[in-house]
Write an enzyme that holds these catalytic residues in place. Structure first.
Site, PDB file in Angstrom:
ATOM      1  CG  HIS A  61      -0.300   0.060   2.542  1.00  0.00           C
ATOM      2  ND1 HIS A  61       0.549  -0.916   3.026  1.00  0.00           N
ATOM      3  CD2 HIS A  61      -0.379   1.011   3.528  1.00  0.00           C
ATOM      4  CE1 HIS A  61       0.954  -0.590   4.239  1.00  0.00           C
ATOM      5  NE2 HIS A  61       0.410   0.580   4.564  1.00  0.00           N
ATOM      6  CG  HIS A  63       0.014   4.290   4.948  1.00  0.00           C
ATOM      7  ND1 HIS A  63      -0.734   3.506   5.798  1.00  0.00           N
ATOM      8  CD2 HIS A  63      -0.771   5.342   4.602  1.00  0.00           C
ATOM      9  CE1 HIS A  63      -1.928   4.071   5.969  1.00  0.00           C
ATOM     10  NE2 HIS A  63      -1.970   5.176   5.256  1.00  0.00           N
ATOM     11  CG  ASP A  65       5.091   2.624   7.285  1.00  0.00           C
ATOM     12  OD1 ASP A  65       4.231   2.956   6.465  1.00  0.00           O
ATOM     13  OD2 ASP A  65       4.843   1.900   8.275  1.00  0.00           O
ATOM     14  CG  HIS A  66       4.364  -0.320   4.115  1.00  0.00           C
ATOM     15  ND1 HIS A  66       4.428  -1.672   4.393  1.00  0.00           N
ATOM     16  CD2 HIS A  66       3.901   0.271   5.246  1.00  0.00           C
ATOM     17  CE1 HIS A  66       4.016  -1.888   5.618  1.00  0.00           C
ATOM     18  NE2 HIS A  66       3.689  -0.723   6.167  1.00  0.00           N
ATOM     19  CG  HIS A 140      -4.045  -0.396   6.522  1.00  0.00           C
ATOM     20  ND1 HIS A 140      -4.008  -0.250   7.894  1.00  0.00           N
ATOM     21  CD2 HIS A 140      -3.048   0.408   6.033  1.00  0.00           C
ATOM     22  CE1 HIS A 140      -3.045   0.580   8.226  1.00  0.00           C
ATOM     23  NE2 HIS A 140      -2.454   1.003   7.118  1.00  0.00           N
ATOM     24  CG  ASP A 208       0.647  -1.502   7.578  1.00  0.00           C
ATOM     25  OD1 ASP A 208       1.615  -2.217   7.881  1.00  0.00           O
ATOM     26  OD2 ASP A 208       0.685  -0.263   7.593  1.00  0.00           O
ATOM     27  CG  HIS A 269       4.245  -3.082  10.502  1.00  0.00           C
ATOM     28  ND1 HIS A 269       3.412  -2.261  11.227  1.00  0.00           N
ATOM     29  CD2 HIS A 269       4.481  -2.436   9.337  1.00  0.00           C
ATOM     30  CE1 HIS A 269       3.157  -1.168  10.541  1.00  0.00           C
ATOM     31  NE2 HIS A 269       3.804  -1.251   9.373  1.00  0.00           N
TER      32      HIS A 269
END
Length: 306
Positions: A61, A63, A65-66, A140, A208, A269
Site C-alpha cells: 500500500h 503509506h 513506511d512501505h 487497512h 497493516d 511491523h
C-alpha cells in the site's frame, strides 16, 4: 529452494536499531522485494545480498513506511549495473505514485514495468520469476494487499512405469520436465510416468491490517506466515489503537496462526514505542507455540522436504 529474509521489522518510522518492514525472497537467480520503506537498501547491504537480481518489487500500500525508500532502492540497483527491466506490482495508481517518487531518480538504466492490481477483485494471481504470487485484499485504512508465494513441486518420476511403457532412457528427462515425446508413432505425456504432486513451498506476508478470514485462508499450510504484530501490550489503549488505526496486536496475529496452522509465525511491523518486542514471546506462544518475534534480517533457506 527459496531464501527468505525479513530485512526490517519496524512500522511507521525507522529507528537506529530497527529498520522498516520489508521482505526479500531469492529464487532461481531472481530476487523479489516486498515493500520498500526508507533505507531498505541499507538492510540489503547489511545482509550481504545484491541489488542487481531484483526483478520484481511488490508494494502492499502507499503509506510512506512501505514505499518511500523506492527511489533510493532503484538508484542502488542502477549503481549495481542493473540493465534488465524491473516489474513493480501494487494497488491501483502504482505507476503514478512510483513515477512521482522517481522525480528524484529520473535517469535509471533500466525500464520500469507496472502491474496495477484490479481493485474490483478480492484476489489476483500472478506468475513471476517462477513463483505463483497471489495478491489478496486486507483490511487497512487504505487499499492494502497481502501476498502469498507458492512454489509447486512435481511428483516423483516413476522409472518402472517408463520401463513398462517401453520408453528408452534418453526420453525420460524430457518427460520428467513436462515435455510430451513421440516414440514409435505414439505420443507420451509426463503424467504417464510421474507420481502425484508433492508438497511445495509457501510463504504468506501480511502487514497493516485488522484480522480477516482471507488472511487465515492464505496462511493455511504456509511454511512461513509473516504478519504484523504492531502492539504487544494488553492494555485497553493499545487494543483501541489497533482497532482505530486498523493494525493488529501480536495476540490477534497468533490467533490467526492458531487457526491456519502454518509451520511458523514470524511477527514484524512493531510500533516505534515497543522497545523490546521479545518480552512478549511467552505470552504470544501460549496462543501459537511456533511464533518467532523477529529481529531485522532474520533469514532462512526453505527447502523441499523429501
Amino acid at each position: 529452494m527459496i531464501d527468505v529474509c525479513l530485512l526490517g521489522t519496524g512500522g511507521m518510522m525507522p529507528l537506529p536499531y530497527r529498520a522498516l518492514t520489508s521482505l526479500m525472497l531469492r529464487y532461481g537467480g531472481s530476487s523479489v522485494l516486498v515493500d520498500c520503506g526508507e533505507a531498505t537498501q541499507i538492510q540489503v547491504r547489511r545482509r550481504g545480498w545484491s541489488f542487481n537480481p531484483i526483478d520484481v518489487i511488490l508494494i502492499t500500500h502507499f503509506h510512506a513506511d512501505h514505499i518511500s525508500g523506492l527511489p533510493g532502492m532503484l538508484l542502488a540497483m542502477g549503481n549495481a549495473e542493473r540493465l534488465e527491466p524491473v516489474t513493480i506490482v501494487g494497488p491501483k495508481g502504482i505507476e503514478h505514485v512510483v513515477r512521482s517518487l522517481c522525480v528524484i531518480a529520473p535517469r535509471l538504466p533500466f525500464e520500469l514495468k507496472f502491474i496495477e492490481l484490479d481493485d474490483s477483485l478480492q484476489e489476483q494471481t500472478l506468475e513471476l520469476v517462477g513463483l505463483r504470487i497471489k495478491a489478496f485484499k486486507v483490511n487497512h485504512n487504505m487499499l492494502c494487499y497481502g501476498y502469498s508465494f507458492e512454489l509447486d513441486r512435481a511428483g516423483k518420476f516413476d522409472a518402472e512405469a517408463a520401463k513398462a511403457l517401453g520408453l528408452p532412457v534418453n526420453l525420460w528427462n524430457r518427460l520428467q520436465h513436462g515435455e510430451d515425446v513421440e516414440f514409435e508413432g505414439k505420443v507420451y505425456t509426463g503424467d504417464m510416468v510421474m507420481g502425484p504432486a508433492r508438497k511445495g513451498l509457501k510463504i504468506t506476508y501480511s502487514t497493516d491490517t485488522r484480522p480477516t478470514a482471507k488472511i487465515e485462508e492464505e496462511a493455511a499450510g504456509a511454511d512461513i506466515f509473516i504478519c504484523e504484530g504492531m502492539y504487544g501490550e494488553k492494555d485497553e489503549e493499545s487494543i483501541t489503537k489497533a482497532r482505530d488505526k486498523k493494525h493488529m496486536t501480536m495476540y490477534e496475529a497468533a490467533e490467526i496462526a492458531a487457526k491456519a496452522q502454518p509451520k511458523e509465525l514470524w511477527l514484524t511491523h512493531y510500533s516505534p514505542s515497543m522497545i523490546k518486542p521479545e518480552q512478549y514471546t511467552d505470552e504470544v506462544r501460549k496462543i501459537f507455540p511456533q511464533t518467532i518475534i523477529c529481529k531485522d534480517r532474520r533469514t532462512v533457506e526453505l527447502k523441499f522436504i523429501d
